[in-house]
Design a protein around this motif. Structure first.
Motif, short mmCIF file in Angstrom:
data_model
loop_
_atom_site.label_atom_id
_atom_site.label_comp_id
_atom_site.label_asym_id
_atom_site.label_seq_id
_atom_site.Cartn_x
_atom_site.Cartn_y
_atom_site.Cartn_z
N SER A 1 -7.11 -5.41 -2.14
CA SER A 1 -7.60 -5.47 -0.77
C SER A 1 -8.38 -6.75 -0.49
O SER A 1 -8.30 -7.33 0.60
N ASN B 1 -5.75 -3.40 -8.95
CA ASN B 1 -6.28 -2.15 -8.43
C ASN B 1 -6.54 -2.29 -6.94
O ASN B 1 -6.41 -3.36 -6.36
N MET B 2 -6.90 -1.17 -6.31
CA MET B 2 -7.07 -1.14 -4.86
C MET B 2 -8.11 -2.15 -4.38
O MET B 2 -7.92 -2.84 -3.38
N ASN C 1 2.09 1.84 -3.58
CA ASN C 1 0.99 2.37 -4.39
C ASN C 1 0.73 3.84 -4.07
O ASN C 1 0.48 4.65 -4.98
N TYR D 1 0.82 -1.21 0.00
CA TYR D 1 0.00 0.00 0.00
C TYR D 1 0.86 1.27 0.00
O TYR D 1 0.49 2.28 -0.60
#
Length: 254
Positions: free
Chosen positions: A113, A108-109, A99, A96
């Motif tokens: 996650s 992607n996030m 990023n 994280y």
């Protein structure tokens, strides 16, 4: 003997990083669109680590080796170094952080996650389940929940997460993550909190948990997110481990 142990554990982590570098994994833009191809070779390293730990529970030879390491460690130890309470989170946090500094990972996030939470749920469930079943006494005699090492499992789950997300950018991200995870495991031994077999099993469980999370992610995201468009905000549950208990925290990214 302790230095041989350091070499052994570091070799496991180095082989893990190199084995994964040679795996042919399908590149995808979003993990929810196409699944990763299952490759049984990816099970070899975590399987060996877990197998070593499990066999060590009853093997007289491996138990004797555990006690030899403990004897050498306790001879030299003056003060405990509690950096492992924090370093266990460093590899996953780095994903994280990178990023946030503009270094884009594979996913992607949202997908990242989901993978992160899935990995830690698998890892925590496995670790806590085994601790409650095995009841192995810790080297320092403080409790009977030594096997496997939760700190090490957390660190290696994060290291594999960092590897998978950034290996296409540079293999050094993954190598750095595995180095930190290896150091975490070694500090668990140095601080007289775990046997070598606990650390080996924890490392294998951590690696395998993240691999399973990547394989499962396409199916999980299809169930969780019906729309293919990515929302402007992302909500996620962040697992944590404080040395005795696992928990979940809620985070919303706008």
């Amino acid at each position: 003997m302790f230095y041989k142990t350091i070499s052994l554990v570091f070799l496991f982590s180095f082989l893990s990083a190199n084995a994964q570098q040679n795996d042919s994994i399908t590149k995808i833009d979003s993990m929810s669109r196409r699944p990763l191809k299952f490759n049984y070779k990816q099970l070899i390293i975590p399987g060996v680590l877990i197998g070593y730990g499990v066999i060590g529970i009853e093997s007289d030879q491996l138990l004797s080796f555990n006690h030899q390491i403990k004897a050498e460690v306790t001879e030299d130890i003056d003060n405990k170094i509690t950096i492992d309470d924090f370093s266990q989170y460093a590899p996953a946090a780095s994903v994280y952080a990178l990023n946030a500094f503009g270094v884009k990972g594979k996913n992607n996030m949202r997908d990242r996650s989901v993978i992160f939470v899935t990995s830690y749920v698998i890892m925590a469930s496995t670790v806590l389940g085994l601790k409650s079943l095995v009841h192995e006494e810790r080297p320092d005699g403080s409790s009977n929940n030594s096997f496997p090492s939760g700190h090490t499992a957390t660190a290696f789950a994060g290291a594999e997460f960092l590897w998978q997300e950034y290996k296409d950018k540079s293999i050094w991200y993954g190598i750095a993550g595995y180095a930190v995870a290896t150091g975490t495991g070694l500090f668990r031994i140095y601080n007289n909190r775990h046997w070598l077999t606990d650390v080996a099993a924890g490392a294998g469980i951590g690696i395998l948990s993240t691999k399973l999370a990547y394989w499962m992610n396409p199916y999980i995201t299809r169930k969780l997110f019906k729309s293919s468009s990515e929302s402007k905000s992302t909500s996620m549950i962040m697992p944590f481990y404080n040395g005795q208990q696992y928990g979940l925290g809620f985070v919303k990214v706008f």
